[in-house]
Design a protein around this motif. Structure first.
Motif, short mmCIF file in Angstrom:
data_model
loop_
_atom_site.label_atom_id
_atom_site.label_comp_id
_atom_site.label_asym_id
_atom_site.label_seq_id
_atom_site.Cartn_x
_atom_site.Cartn_y
_atom_site.Cartn_z
N PRO A 103 0.82 -1.22 0.00
CA PRO A 103 0.00 0.00 0.00
C PRO A 103 0.86 1.27 0.00
O PRO A 103 0.77 2.09 0.91
N LEU A 104 1.65 1.41 -1.03
CA LEU A 104 2.59 2.54 -1.07
C LEU A 104 1.89 3.81 -1.51
O LEU A 104 1.13 3.82 -2.48
N ASP A 105 2.16 4.87 -0.80
CA ASP A 105 1.60 6.19 -1.07
C ASP A 105 2.75 7.11 -1.47
O ASP A 105 3.58 7.48 -0.64
N PHE A 106 2.78 7.46 -2.75
CA PHE A 106 3.86 8.32 -3.25
C PHE A 106 3.48 9.80 -3.23
O PHE A 106 4.27 10.63 -3.65
N SER A 107 2.30 10.11 -2.71
CA SER A 107 1.81 11.49 -2.80
C SER A 107 2.60 12.47 -1.93
O SER A 107 2.56 13.67 -2.17
N LEU A 114 2.86 4.54 3.72
CA LEU A 114 1.84 3.51 3.51
C LEU A 114 0.46 4.14 3.67
O LEU A 114 0.22 4.85 4.65
N PHE A 115 -0.45 3.85 2.74
CA PHE A 115 -1.78 4.47 2.85
C PHE A 115 -2.69 3.70 3.79
O PHE A 115 -3.77 4.18 4.13
N VAL A 116 -2.28 2.53 4.21
CA VAL A 116 -2.98 1.80 5.27
C VAL A 116 -1.92 1.05 6.05
O VAL A 116 -0.93 0.57 5.47
N LYS A 117 -2.09 0.97 7.37
CA LYS A 117 -1.03 0.35 8.20
C LYS A 117 -1.51 0.16 9.63
O LYS A 117 -2.43 0.84 10.06
N ASP A 118 -0.85 -0.75 10.31
CA ASP A 118 -0.86 -0.89 11.75
C ASP A 118 -2.18 -1.40 12.33
O ASP A 118 -2.20 -2.36 13.07
N GLY A 123 -4.02 -6.21 2.56
CA GLY A 123 -4.51 -7.60 2.52
C GLY A 123 -5.90 -7.74 3.12
O GLY A 123 -6.77 -8.41 2.56
N GLU A 124 -6.11 -7.09 4.25
CA GLU A 124 -7.44 -7.13 4.88
C GLU A 124 -8.48 -6.38 4.07
O GLU A 124 -9.65 -6.79 3.99
N GLN A 125 -8.08 -5.26 3.47
CA GLN A 125 -9.02 -4.51 2.63
C GLN A 125 -9.51 -5.38 1.47
O GLN A 125 -10.69 -5.40 1.14
#
Lengths: 221, 221
Positions: A103-107, A114-118, A123-125
Protein backbone atom coordinates in the motif's frame (compact mmCIF):
# COMPACT_ATOMS: atom_id res chain seq x y z
CA UNK A 1 -2.57 -24.82 -12.69
CA UNK A 2 -4.54 -22.15 -14.51
CA UNK A 3 -3.25 -18.89 -13.12
CA UNK A 4 -4.30 -15.32 -13.83
CA UNK A 5 -1.75 -12.60 -13.14
CA UNK A 6 -3.44 -9.21 -12.89
CA UNK A 7 -1.00 -6.46 -13.84
CA UNK A 8 1.45 -6.02 -16.70
CA UNK A 9 4.24 -4.26 -14.78
CA UNK A 10 7.57 -5.58 -13.58
CA UNK A 11 6.05 -7.72 -10.83
CA UNK A 12 3.29 -9.14 -13.02
CA UNK A 13 5.68 -10.01 -15.83
CA UNK A 14 8.21 -11.61 -13.48
CA UNK A 15 5.58 -13.82 -11.86
CA UNK A 16 3.76 -14.66 -15.10
CA UNK A 17 6.97 -15.48 -16.93
CA UNK A 18 8.28 -17.76 -14.23
CA UNK A 19 4.99 -19.58 -13.66
CA UNK A 20 4.76 -20.20 -17.40
CA UNK A 21 8.31 -21.53 -17.42
CA UNK A 22 7.35 -23.86 -14.58
CA UNK A 23 4.59 -25.33 -16.71
CA UNK A 24 1.52 -23.47 -15.50
CA UNK A 25 -1.08 -22.06 -17.86
CA UNK A 26 -0.85 -18.32 -17.41
CA UNK A 27 -3.06 -15.49 -18.57
CA UNK A 28 -2.11 -11.92 -17.82
CA UNK A 29 -4.98 -9.61 -17.02
CA UNK A 30 -5.06 -5.96 -18.01
CA UNK A 31 -7.65 -3.21 -18.29
CA UNK A 32 -7.61 -3.05 -22.09
CA UNK A 33 -5.64 -5.78 -23.87
CA UNK A 34 -5.53 -3.90 -27.18
CA UNK A 35 -4.13 -0.79 -25.52
CA UNK A 36 -1.58 -2.89 -23.62
CA UNK A 37 -0.44 -4.57 -26.83
CA UNK A 38 -0.24 -1.23 -28.65
CA UNK A 39 1.61 0.73 -25.95
CA UNK A 40 5.08 1.56 -27.26
CA UNK A 41 7.72 1.54 -24.52
CA UNK A 42 10.53 0.28 -26.74
CA UNK A 43 12.25 -2.77 -25.32
CA UNK A 44 10.14 -2.39 -22.17
CA UNK A 45 6.91 -2.75 -24.16
CA UNK A 46 4.48 -5.42 -23.16
CA UNK A 47 4.43 -6.52 -26.79
CA UNK A 48 8.19 -7.09 -26.76
CA UNK A 49 7.91 -9.11 -23.56
CA UNK A 50 4.91 -11.05 -24.86
CA UNK A 51 6.83 -12.01 -28.00
CA UNK A 52 9.33 -13.79 -25.76
CA UNK A 53 6.52 -15.53 -23.85
CA UNK A 54 4.28 -16.86 -26.62
CA UNK A 55 2.35 -19.26 -24.40
CA UNK A 56 1.14 -16.51 -22.05
CA UNK A 57 -2.28 -15.11 -22.87
CA UNK A 58 -3.46 -11.54 -22.43
CA UNK A 59 -7.06 -10.78 -21.52
CA UNK A 60 -9.21 -8.34 -19.62
CA UNK A 61 -9.04 -8.61 -15.85
CA UNK A 62 -12.45 -10.29 -15.93
CA UNK A 63 -11.61 -12.81 -18.66
CA UNK A 64 -8.25 -13.62 -17.06
CA UNK A 65 -9.87 -14.23 -13.68
CA UNK A 66 -12.76 -16.25 -15.15
CA UNK A 67 -10.59 -19.16 -16.24
CA UNK A 68 -8.17 -19.16 -13.33
CA UNK A 69 -7.83 -21.40 -10.29
CA UNK A 70 -5.36 -18.99 -8.73
CA UNK A 71 -5.42 -15.21 -9.23
CA UNK A 72 -2.33 -13.13 -8.49
CA UNK A 73 -3.00 -9.44 -7.90
CA UNK A 74 0.25 -7.84 -9.04
CA UNK A 75 -0.82 -4.27 -9.71
CA UNK A 76 0.43 -1.39 -7.61
CA UNK A 77 -1.28 -1.38 -4.25
CA UNK A 78 -3.26 1.79 -4.84
CA UNK A 79 -4.97 0.11 -7.81
CA UNK A 80 -5.61 -3.31 -6.28
CA UNK A 81 -9.22 -2.84 -5.16
CA UNK A 82 -10.27 -1.23 -8.47
CA UNK A 83 -8.56 -3.92 -10.51
CA UNK A 84 -10.14 -6.69 -8.47
CA UNK A 85 -13.54 -5.03 -8.87
CA UNK A 86 -13.01 -5.13 -12.63
CA UNK A 87 -12.05 -8.79 -12.34
CA UNK A 88 -15.37 -9.22 -10.57
CA UNK A 89 -16.25 -10.64 -7.17
CA UNK A 90 -18.13 -13.55 -8.76
CA UNK A 91 -15.06 -14.59 -10.75
CA UNK A 92 -12.86 -14.42 -7.64
CA UNK A 93 -15.24 -16.33 -5.37
CA UNK A 94 -13.74 -19.50 -3.98
CA UNK A 95 -10.40 -18.88 -5.65
CA UNK A 96 -6.97 -18.49 -4.15
CA UNK A 97 -6.15 -14.80 -4.49
CA UNK A 98 -2.50 -13.98 -3.96
CA UNK A 99 -2.09 -10.34 -2.96
CA UNK A 100 1.55 -9.41 -3.57
CA UNK A 101 1.12 -5.61 -3.59
CA UNK A 102 2.11 -2.99 -1.05
CA UNK A 103 0.00 0.00 0.00
CA UNK A 104 2.59 2.54 -1.07
CA UNK A 105 1.60 6.19 -1.07
CA UNK A 106 3.86 8.32 -3.25
CA UNK A 107 1.81 11.49 -2.80
CA UNK A 108 4.07 12.85 -0.05
CA UNK A 109 7.27 12.35 -2.06
CA UNK A 110 10.06 9.87 -1.51
CA UNK A 111 10.41 7.56 0.24
CA UNK A 112 6.75 6.56 -0.04
CA UNK A 113 4.63 6.06 3.06
CA UNK A 114 1.84 3.51 3.51
CA UNK A 115 -1.78 4.47 2.85
CA UNK A 116 -2.98 1.80 5.27
CA UNK A 117 -1.03 0.35 8.20
CA UNK A 118 -0.86 -0.89 11.75
CA UNK A 119 -4.59 -1.21 12.49
CA UNK A 120 -5.50 -2.46 9.01
CA UNK A 121 -3.72 -3.60 5.86
CA UNK A 122 -4.19 -3.84 2.13
CA UNK A 123 -4.51 -7.60 2.52
CA UNK A 124 -7.44 -7.13 4.88
CA UNK A 125 -9.02 -4.51 2.63
CA UNK A 126 -8.91 -6.99 -0.23
CA UNK A 127 -10.33 -9.79 1.90
CA UNK A 128 -13.15 -7.55 3.18
CA UNK A 129 -14.00 -6.31 -0.31
CA UNK A 130 -14.02 -9.85 -1.72
CA UNK A 131 -15.16 -12.00 1.18
CA UNK A 132 -15.60 -15.11 -0.98
CA UNK A 133 -12.04 -14.99 -2.31
CA UNK A 134 -9.42 -16.89 -0.34
CA UNK A 135 -6.84 -14.14 0.04
CA UNK A 136 -3.23 -14.91 0.83
CA UNK A 137 -0.81 -12.05 1.34
CA UNK A 138 2.65 -13.03 0.23
CA UNK A 139 5.79 -12.02 -1.70
CA UNK A 140 5.39 -8.32 -0.87
CA UNK A 141 8.68 -8.22 1.05
CA UNK A 142 11.19 -8.69 -1.76
CA UNK A 143 11.81 -7.41 -5.24
CA UNK A 144 10.33 -8.89 -8.40
CA UNK A 145 13.47 -10.73 -9.54
CA UNK A 146 13.92 -12.37 -6.14
CA UNK A 147 10.23 -13.27 -5.89
CA UNK A 148 10.76 -15.71 -8.72
CA UNK A 149 14.49 -16.43 -8.45
CA UNK A 150 15.38 -16.47 -4.75
CA UNK A 151 18.23 -18.87 -5.54
CA UNK A 152 20.22 -15.96 -6.98
CA UNK A 153 20.94 -14.85 -3.40
CA UNK A 154 23.99 -16.45 -1.78
CA UNK A 155 21.83 -18.35 0.72
CA UNK A 156 18.24 -19.22 1.46
CA UNK A 157 15.96 -16.51 2.83
CA UNK A 158 12.38 -16.25 4.08
CA UNK A 159 8.98 -15.36 2.69
CA UNK A 160 5.67 -15.14 4.50
CA UNK A 161 2.03 -16.11 4.02
CA UNK A 162 -0.93 -14.47 5.77
CA UNK A 163 -4.49 -15.59 5.23
CA UNK A 164 -7.66 -16.93 6.78
CA UNK A 165 -7.89 -20.10 4.69
CA UNK A 166 -5.43 -22.89 5.50
CA UNK A 167 -5.93 -24.67 2.17
CA UNK A 168 -5.32 -21.46 0.25
CA UNK A 169 -2.10 -20.92 2.22
CA UNK A 170 -1.15 -24.49 1.37
CA UNK A 171 -1.65 -23.79 -2.35
CA UNK A 172 0.33 -20.56 -2.01
CA UNK A 173 3.13 -22.32 -0.16
CA UNK A 174 3.38 -25.03 -2.82
CA UNK A 175 3.65 -22.36 -5.53
CA UNK A 176 6.28 -20.46 -3.50
CA UNK A 177 8.28 -23.64 -3.15
CA UNK A 178 8.05 -24.19 -6.90
CA UNK A 179 9.53 -20.70 -7.29
CA UNK A 180 12.46 -21.80 -5.15
CA UNK A 181 11.49 -20.45 -1.74
CA UNK A 182 12.82 -22.78 0.93
CA UNK A 183 11.50 -21.03 4.06
CA UNK A 184 7.82 -20.09 3.84
CA UNK A 185 6.58 -18.87 7.22
CA UNK A 186 2.84 -18.98 7.94
CA UNK A 187 2.26 -15.91 10.09
CA UNK A 188 -1.41 -16.59 10.72
CA UNK A 189 -4.62 -14.96 9.54
CA UNK A 190 -4.92 -12.07 7.09
CA UNK A 191 -4.44 -9.47 9.85
CA UNK A 192 -0.79 -10.53 9.98
CA UNK A 193 -0.40 -8.83 6.60
CA UNK A 194 -0.08 -5.65 8.70
CA UNK A 195 3.28 -6.99 9.77
CA UNK A 196 4.70 -7.77 6.35
CA UNK A 197 3.32 -4.62 4.72
CA UNK A 198 5.01 -2.57 7.45
CA UNK A 199 8.35 -4.11 6.45
CA UNK A 200 8.31 -1.96 3.34
CA UNK A 201 9.70 1.16 5.02
CA UNK A 202 12.81 -0.68 6.19
CA UNK A 203 13.04 -2.43 2.82
CA UNK A 204 13.16 1.01 1.18
CA UNK A 205 15.87 2.24 3.59
CA UNK A 206 17.88 -0.93 3.06
CA UNK A 207 17.59 -0.42 -0.69
CA UNK A 208 19.07 3.04 -0.18
CA UNK A 209 21.78 1.94 2.24
CA UNK A 210 22.85 -1.14 0.30
CA UNK A 211 22.51 0.48 -3.12
CA UNK A 212 20.80 -2.62 -4.46
CA UNK A 213 17.42 -4.32 -4.34
CA UNK A 214 19.05 -7.72 -4.39
CA UNK A 215 18.55 -8.61 -0.74
CA UNK A 216 15.95 -10.38 1.34
CA UNK A 217 14.99 -10.95 4.94
CA UNK A 218 15.92 -14.29 6.45
CA UNK A 219 14.42 -15.18 9.80
CA UNK A 220 17.31 -16.79 11.64
CA UNK A 221 16.10 -19.10 14.41
CA UNK B 1 33.55 3.36 28.69
CA UNK B 2 31.27 4.93 31.27
CA UNK B 3 27.80 3.90 30.28
CA UNK B 4 24.43 4.81 31.77
CA UNK B 5 21.57 2.42 31.13
CA UNK B 6 18.23 4.11 31.78
CA UNK B 7 15.64 1.54 32.77
CA UNK B 8 15.62 -1.39 35.16
CA UNK B 9 13.47 -3.79 33.13
CA UNK B 10 14.48 -6.83 31.12
CA UNK B 11 16.15 -4.84 28.36
CA UNK B 12 18.00 -2.50 30.71
CA UNK B 13 19.27 -5.36 32.85
CA UNK B 14 20.37 -7.42 29.84
CA UNK B 15 22.35 -4.55 28.37
CA UNK B 16 23.78 -3.34 31.67
CA UNK B 17 24.82 -6.82 32.73
CA UNK B 18 26.54 -7.63 29.48
CA UNK B 19 28.35 -4.28 29.19
CA UNK B 20 29.61 -4.73 32.75
CA UNK B 21 30.81 -8.23 31.89
CA UNK B 22 32.66 -6.76 28.90
CA UNK B 23 34.55 -4.41 31.21
CA UNK B 24 32.59 -1.19 30.90
CA UNK B 25 31.68 0.93 33.91
CA UNK B 26 27.91 0.77 34.09
CA UNK B 27 25.40 2.73 36.11
CA UNK B 28 21.72 1.92 35.84
CA UNK B 29 19.38 4.89 35.99
CA UNK B 30 15.98 4.78 37.62
CA UNK B 31 13.38 7.26 38.84
CA UNK B 32 13.87 6.54 42.53
CA UNK B 33 16.83 4.29 43.42
CA UNK B 34 15.53 3.55 46.92
CA UNK B 35 12.16 2.48 45.60
CA UNK B 36 13.82 0.33 42.94
CA UNK B 37 15.99 -1.39 45.55
CA UNK B 38 13.01 -1.93 47.85
CA UNK B 39 10.55 -3.25 45.24
CA UNK B 40 9.85 -6.89 46.04
CA UNK B 41 9.35 -8.99 42.91
CA UNK B 42 10.87 -12.15 44.35
CA UNK B 43 13.57 -13.61 42.13
CA UNK B 44 12.72 -10.94 39.53
CA UNK B 45 13.53 -8.13 41.98
CA UNK B 46 16.06 -5.55 40.96
CA UNK B 47 17.78 -6.16 44.31
CA UNK B 48 18.24 -9.85 43.48
CA UNK B 49 19.68 -8.99 40.08
CA UNK B 50 21.91 -6.26 41.54
CA UNK B 51 23.33 -8.71 44.06
CA UNK B 52 24.63 -10.75 41.13
CA UNK B 53 26.09 -7.63 39.50
CA UNK B 54 27.95 -5.94 42.33
CA UNK B 55 29.96 -3.62 40.10
CA UNK B 56 26.89 -2.03 38.53
CA UNK B 57 25.75 1.18 40.20
CA UNK B 58 22.18 2.40 40.61
CA UNK B 59 21.38 6.13 40.51
CA UNK B 60 18.71 8.56 39.49
CA UNK B 61 18.31 9.09 35.75
CA UNK B 62 20.09 12.43 36.15
CA UNK B 63 23.01 11.11 38.19
CA UNK B 64 23.46 8.11 35.92
CA UNK B 65 23.52 10.33 32.82
CA UNK B 66 25.83 12.89 34.40
CA UNK B 67 28.84 10.58 34.57
CA UNK B 68 28.25 8.72 31.29
CA UNK B 69 29.91 8.94 27.91
CA UNK B 70 27.19 6.79 26.37
CA UNK B 71 23.56 6.75 27.53
CA UNK B 72 21.30 3.84 26.64
CA UNK B 73 17.59 4.59 26.83
CA UNK B 74 16.11 1.19 27.64
CA UNK B 75 12.74 2.12 29.12
CA UNK B 76 9.52 1.27 27.38
CA UNK B 77 8.98 3.56 24.43
CA UNK B 78 6.01 5.39 25.91
CA UNK B 79 8.22 6.53 28.80
CA UNK B 80 11.35 7.46 26.82
CA UNK B 81 10.78 11.20 26.48
CA UNK B 82 9.83 11.62 30.14
CA UNK B 83 12.77 9.58 31.36
CA UNK B 84 15.19 11.51 29.17
CA UNK B 85 13.74 14.78 30.45
CA UNK B 86 14.46 13.57 33.99
CA UNK B 87 17.99 12.69 32.89
CA UNK B 88 18.21 16.30 31.68
CA UNK B 89 19.04 17.78 28.30
CA UNK B 90 22.24 19.34 29.65
CA UNK B 91 23.49 15.95 30.84
CA UNK B 92 22.71 14.36 27.46
CA UNK B 93 24.28 17.12 25.37
CA UNK B 94 27.13 15.90 23.18
CA UNK B 95 26.71 12.31 24.32
CA UNK B 96 25.95 9.22 22.32
CA UNK B 97 22.35 8.33 23.15
CA UNK B 98 21.33 4.83 22.14
CA UNK B 99 17.58 4.60 21.73
CA UNK B 100 16.66 0.92 21.84
CA UNK B 101 12.95 1.32 22.61
CA UNK B 102 9.89 0.82 20.44
CA UNK B 103 6.82 3.07 20.34
CA UNK B 104 4.43 0.33 21.37
CA UNK B 105 0.86 1.29 22.18
CA UNK B 106 -0.92 -1.33 24.29
CA UNK B 107 -4.06 0.79 24.77
CA UNK B 108 -5.95 -0.98 21.95
CA UNK B 109 -5.20 -4.47 23.24
CA UNK B 110 -2.92 -7.13 21.78
CA UNK B 111 -0.97 -7.15 19.62
CA UNK B 112 0.18 -3.59 20.36
CA UNK B 113 0.18 -0.95 17.64
CA UNK B 114 2.70 1.88 17.25
CA UNK B 115 1.98 5.32 18.69
CA UNK B 116 4.21 6.96 16.08
CA UNK B 117 5.06 5.56 12.65
CA UNK B 118 5.65 6.02 8.95
CA UNK B 119 5.96 9.84 8.85
CA UNK B 120 7.83 10.11 12.16
CA UNK B 121 9.44 7.80 14.69
CA UNK B 122 10.35 7.58 18.35
CA UNK B 123 14.00 7.97 17.35
CA UNK B 124 13.20 11.28 15.68
CA UNK B 125 11.06 12.42 18.60
CA UNK B 126 14.00 11.81 20.91
CA UNK B 127 16.43 13.58 18.61
CA UNK B 128 14.09 16.60 18.27
CA UNK B 129 13.50 16.80 22.03
CA UNK B 130 17.24 16.57 22.76
CA UNK B 131 18.88 18.22 19.77
CA UNK B 132 22.33 18.26 21.39
CA UNK B 133 22.34 14.53 22.07
CA UNK B 134 23.79 12.31 19.36
CA UNK B 135 20.94 9.84 19.02
CA UNK B 136 21.45 6.42 17.46
CA UNK B 137 18.47 4.13 17.04
CA UNK B 138 19.53 0.52 17.32
CA UNK B 139 18.77 -2.91 18.80
CA UNK B 140 15.00 -2.38 18.72
CA UNK B 141 14.48 -5.27 16.30
CA UNK B 142 15.36 -8.24 18.49
CA UNK B 143 14.68 -9.49 21.98
CA UNK B 144 16.75 -8.59 25.03
CA UNK B 145 18.65 -11.88 25.24
CA UNK B 146 19.67 -11.71 21.59
CA UNK B 147 20.63 -8.03 21.84
CA UNK B 148 23.51 -9.04 24.05
CA UNK B 149 24.06 -12.67 23.00
CA UNK B 150 23.42 -12.88 19.26
CA UNK B 151 25.82 -15.82 19.08
CA UNK B 152 23.17 -18.04 20.63
CA UNK B 153 21.42 -18.11 17.24
CA UNK B 154 22.63 -20.82 14.84
CA UNK B 155 24.11 -18.24 12.47
CA UNK B 156 24.94 -14.55 12.24
CA UNK B 157 22.10 -12.07 11.81
CA UNK B 158 21.72 -8.33 11.28
CA UNK B 159 21.19 -5.25 13.40
CA UNK B 160 20.75 -1.66 12.27
CA UNK B 161 21.91 1.82 13.21
CA UNK B 162 20.08 5.05 12.34
CA UNK B 163 21.38 8.47 13.30
CA UNK B 164 22.53 11.87 12.12
CA UNK B 165 26.03 11.73 13.63
CA UNK B 166 28.55 9.46 11.91
CA UNK B 167 30.90 9.35 14.92
CA UNK B 168 28.07 8.39 17.22
CA UNK B 169 27.09 5.60 14.84
CA UNK B 170 30.74 4.52 14.88
CA UNK B 171 30.69 4.31 18.68
CA UNK B 172 27.41 2.43 18.57
CA UNK B 173 28.72 0.02 15.96
CA UNK B 174 31.84 -0.71 18.01
CA UNK B 175 29.68 -1.47 21.05
CA UNK B 176 27.39 -3.68 18.97
CA UNK B 177 30.39 -5.60 17.69
CA UNK B 178 31.58 -6.05 21.27
CA UNK B 179 28.19 -7.56 22.00
CA UNK B 180 28.80 -10.06 19.22
CA UNK B 181 26.92 -8.51 16.31
CA UNK B 182 28.69 -9.33 13.08
CA UNK B 183 26.47 -7.47 10.60
CA UNK B 184 25.68 -3.89 11.64
CA UNK B 185 23.92 -2.05 8.81
CA UNK B 186 24.02 1.75 8.77
CA UNK B 187 20.63 2.71 7.33
CA UNK B 188 21.30 6.45 7.25
CA UNK B 189 19.99 9.37 9.26
CA UNK B 190 17.61 9.21 12.19
CA UNK B 191 14.54 9.24 9.90
CA UNK B 192 15.45 5.68 8.93
CA UNK B 193 14.36 4.68 12.44
CA UNK B 194 10.86 4.73 10.92
CA UNK B 195 11.88 1.62 9.05
CA UNK B 196 13.21 -0.39 11.97
CA UNK B 197 10.43 0.66 14.35
CA UNK B 198 7.88 -0.50 11.77
CA UNK B 199 9.47 -3.97 11.88
CA UNK B 200 7.92 -4.50 15.29
CA UNK B 201 4.51 -5.57 13.96
CA UNK B 202 6.02 -8.42 11.96
CA UNK B 203 8.34 -9.23 14.86
CA UNK B 204 5.24 -9.65 17.04
CA UNK B 205 3.51 -11.89 14.45
CA UNK B 206 6.67 -13.96 14.05
CA UNK B 207 6.84 -14.34 17.81
CA UNK B 208 3.31 -15.71 17.68
CA UNK B 209 3.87 -17.95 14.67
CA UNK B 210 7.22 -19.36 15.80
CA UNK B 211 6.24 -19.63 19.46
CA UNK B 212 9.58 -18.19 20.50
CA UNK B 213 11.34 -14.82 20.66
CA UNK B 214 14.64 -16.44 19.81
CA UNK B 215 14.88 -15.29 16.22
CA UNK B 216 16.33 -12.36 14.35
CA UNK B 217 16.28 -10.76 10.93
CA UNK B 218 19.27 -11.38 8.70
CA UNK B 219 19.60 -9.32 5.58
CA UNK B 220 20.77 -11.83 2.99
CA UNK B 221 22.60 -10.12 0.10
Amino acid sequence: MNIAVLGTGMVGRAIAGRLDELGHTVVVGTRDPEATRARDEGTASYAAWAAEHPRIGLATFADAAAGAEVVVCATNGAASLDVLALAGAERLAGKVLLDVANPLDFSQGMPPTLFVKDTDSLGEQVQRAFPDARVVKTLNTLNADLMVHPETLPEGSSVFVSGNDADAKGTATALLEELGHTDVIDLGDITTARGTEMMLPVWLRLYGALGSASFNFKIVR
